[in-house]
Design a protein around this motif. Structure first.
Motif, short mmCIF file in Angstrom:
data_model
loop_
_atom_site.label_atom_id
_atom_site.label_comp_id
_atom_site.label_asym_id
_atom_site.label_seq_id
_atom_site.Cartn_x
_atom_site.Cartn_y
_atom_site.Cartn_z
N LYS A 7 19.70 -39.55 -16.46
CA LYS A 7 19.26 -38.38 -15.70
C LYS A 7 20.48 -37.57 -15.25
O LYS A 7 21.53 -38.14 -14.98
CB LYS A 7 18.46 -38.82 -14.47
N ALA A 8 20.28 -36.27 -15.12
CA ALA A 8 21.39 -35.42 -14.66
C ALA A 8 21.70 -35.72 -13.19
O ALA A 8 22.81 -35.45 -12.73
CB ALA A 8 21.03 -33.96 -14.84
N GLY A 9 20.74 -36.25 -12.45
CA GLY A 9 20.97 -36.66 -11.06
C GLY A 9 21.10 -35.48 -10.11
O GLY A 9 20.90 -34.32 -10.49
N ILE A 10 21.46 -35.81 -8.86
CA ILE A 10 21.54 -34.77 -7.84
C ILE A 10 22.62 -33.74 -8.21
O ILE A 10 22.44 -32.54 -8.02
CB ILE A 10 21.82 -35.40 -6.45
N GLY A 11 23.72 -34.21 -8.79
CA GLY A 11 24.79 -33.29 -9.21
C GLY A 11 24.25 -32.27 -10.20
O GLY A 11 24.52 -31.06 -10.09
N GLY A 12 23.49 -32.72 -11.17
CA GLY A 12 22.93 -31.83 -12.19
C GLY A 12 21.88 -30.91 -11.61
O GLY A 12 21.77 -29.74 -11.98
N MET A 13 21.11 -31.46 -10.65
CA MET A 13 20.06 -30.66 -10.02
C MET A 13 20.68 -29.55 -9.17
O MET A 13 20.23 -28.40 -9.18
CB MET A 13 19.21 -31.59 -9.15
N ALA A 14 21.76 -29.90 -8.46
CA ALA A 14 22.33 -28.95 -7.52
C ALA A 14 23.32 -27.98 -8.16
O ALA A 14 23.63 -26.94 -7.56
CB ALA A 14 23.02 -29.70 -6.39
N ASN A 15 23.80 -28.29 -9.36
CA ASN A 15 24.78 -27.41 -10.00
C ASN A 15 24.18 -26.02 -10.26
O ASN A 15 23.30 -25.87 -11.10
CB ASN A 15 25.21 -28.04 -11.34
N PRO A 16 24.61 -25.00 -9.53
CA PRO A 16 23.96 -23.69 -9.67
C PRO A 16 24.64 -22.77 -10.69
O PRO A 16 24.29 -21.61 -10.79
CB PRO A 16 24.13 -23.11 -8.26
N THR A 17 25.58 -23.32 -11.48
CA THR A 17 26.41 -22.41 -12.28
C THR A 17 25.89 -22.11 -13.68
O THR A 17 26.40 -21.24 -14.35
CB THR A 17 27.83 -22.99 -12.41
N ARG A 18 24.91 -22.85 -14.17
CA ARG A 18 24.62 -22.74 -15.59
C ARG A 18 23.42 -21.89 -15.99
O ARG A 18 23.31 -21.48 -17.13
CB ARG A 18 24.39 -24.15 -16.18
N TYR A 19 22.49 -21.66 -15.05
CA TYR A 19 21.24 -21.05 -15.48
C TYR A 19 20.88 -19.78 -14.73
O TYR A 19 19.71 -19.54 -14.42
CB TYR A 19 20.10 -22.08 -15.35
N GLY A 20 21.89 -18.99 -14.40
CA GLY A 20 21.61 -17.67 -13.83
C GLY A 20 21.25 -17.68 -12.36
O GLY A 20 21.22 -18.72 -11.70
N ILE A 21 20.94 -16.49 -11.86
CA ILE A 21 20.69 -16.29 -10.43
C ILE A 21 19.43 -17.04 -9.97
O ILE A 21 19.33 -17.45 -8.81
CB ILE A 21 20.61 -14.78 -10.10
N GLU A 22 18.48 -17.25 -10.87
CA GLU A 22 17.24 -17.95 -10.50
C GLU A 22 17.54 -19.38 -10.07
O GLU A 22 16.93 -19.90 -9.13
CB GLU A 22 16.24 -17.97 -11.67
N ARG A 23 18.50 -20.01 -10.76
CA ARG A 23 18.86 -21.40 -10.41
C ARG A 23 19.65 -21.40 -9.10
O ARG A 23 19.54 -22.34 -8.31
CB ARG A 23 19.66 -22.02 -11.55
#
Ligand code: SF4
Ligand code: FES
Lengths: 143, 255
Positions: A7-23
């Motif tokens: 799983k991407a885990g909390i780090g992957g969930m919280a990373n706001p840099t990859r999927y645009g302003i919506e993320r």
């Protein structure tokens, strides 16, 4: 999270840099939600000081009149405004409002649900939170 | 970072006339005997049209045939070759190296899927959740009884679901989803989008039973409309749109 599941885990969930302003909005929404929950608990504790009588109440209230107290309250204003405005956008989206119309997709497949209305909603939430915070700071430090 | 190899001087199926080369970093991991993953690096020549999958196959052909990668159609149709490419889930056969605009291309197995080996991941869970939402037409009259009883549909009715029928079950959406990153029981954007695909089909009568399936704590309510699923979908399915429409039924915004 087990290694097994990869799983991407909390780090992957919280990373706001990859999927645009919506993320980014998703991440801010969660963060401000947790922040407001913490404030709510602190607020109940704060108001319970009334049980210690006028002196206890005034003593505790004095904490909010310090520089740190003002900055904390400014943060609460920012969280509150962002969470409210973005919350309205998300609630409408959750009802299927403003998320586009189904159609035969054409390359390069720009997703209709990630449209300018929602982007405007997100930027407005950030802007209004910033304006309200600056106003709050001006009032608190302008005293 | 065990080794850096170059295939510039060897015979390759990519024309060696190419003046450009890229550093391809491949994540290697075998859960049966490795404690953690490690990267192997290869210099691979590429042309404007070379895909990441072709670069990986070059490495397999010339350096290390043991690199595990799943692929079949090489044309974004079978949904087999999903992987993390420079940190984002993408189809390796549908991603050109030139469009990544980077001298280094890092390939890793998709997040939120158990690893079989290297870049190949298990799809069992995705297929299970897909099956759970009943991905077929539900009707009272399942068999056509007379010649004239076709399930007719107007082009307008077709438009309501055709984009969702484009799903190739590649799993990129489930890999990008922030809820799937932490919740092992979440039904996921792929299955939810397919639930909408059938609910929106004018020939289908299974709306209520599907809404019942997704109306649970690890069902549709765990979607927070981050939209990352729609941003990575290589077929224009836009799962986020379908999921919000579906939730619109449950919230009473739609009927
Ligand atoms: S919805 Fe898109 S990203 Fe998700 S499995 Fe289907 S084709 Fe792949
Ligand atoms: S090999 Fe079939 S989708 Fe990439």
């Amino acid at each position: 999270m087990t290694k097994d599941e990869h799983k991407a885990g909390i780090g992957g969930m919280a990373n706001p840099t990859r999927y645009g302003i919506e993320r980014v909005a998703y991440w801010l929404m969660r963060l401000t939600g947790l922040g407001l929950l913490a404030y709510f608990v602190a607020h109940i504790y704060e108001t319970s000081n009334i049980l210690r009588g006028q002196v206890g109440w005034d003593e505790f209230l004095a904490l909010t009149q310090t520089t740190e107290g003002h900055i904390f309250l400014a943060l609460v204003i920012a969280m509150c405004v962002f969470h409210t405005v973005n919350g309205v956008r998300v609630m409408l989206g959750h009802g299927g409002i403003g998320v586009g119309t189904p159609a035969r997709p054409d390359y390069p497949y720009d997703p209709a649900s990630q449209n300018y209305r929602h982007k405007i909603g997100i930027y407005s939430a950030i802007l209004l939170a910033a304006i309200a915070t600056m106003y709050g700071l001006a009032v608190m430090f302008g005293e | 970072m065990a080794q850096v190899s170059s295939i510039a001087n060897e015979q390759t199926s990519t024309p060696v006339s190419s003046s450009k080369s890229v550093m391809l970093r491949i994540s290697r991991y075998n859960p049966e005997h490795d404690d953690s993953s490690k990267f192997m690096e290869f210099n691979v020549p590429y042309e404007k049209w070379t895909t990441v999958l072709e670069a990986i196959l070059e490495v397999k052909k010339h350096f290390d045939h043991s690199v595990a990668v799943r692929y079949s159609c090489r044309q974004a149709t079978c949904g087999s070759c999903g992987m993390m490419i420079n940190g984002k889930p993408r189809l390796a056969c549908f991603t050109k190296i030139s469009e990544l605009d980077s001298d280094v291309v890092t390939v890793e197995p998709m997040n939120n899927f158990p690893i079989i080996r290297d870049l190949a991941v298990k799809f069992e869970r995705l297929f299970d959740t897909h099956q759970k939402i009943k991905p077929y037409l539900i009707r009272d009259d399942t068999e056509l009884e007379t010649d004239e009883r076709e399930f007719l549909q107007s082009p307008k009715e077709l438009e309501q679901y055709i984009q969702f029928a484009n799903c190739i079950k590649c799993g990129l959406c489930n890999s990008a989803c922030p809820t799937m990153a932490t919740d092992s029981s979440f039904v996921g954007p792929q299955a939810l989008a397919q639930a909408y695909r059938y609910v929106a089909d004018s020939r289908d009568k299974g709306k209520d039973s599907r809404l019942k399936i997704i109306d649970e704590s690890h069902g549709i309510w765990r979607c927070h409309f981050a939209g990352s699923c729609s941003q990575v979908c290589p077929k224009g399915v836009d799962p986020a749109m379908g999921i919000q429409f579906l939730r619109g039924y449950l919230l009473g915004f739609r009927s």
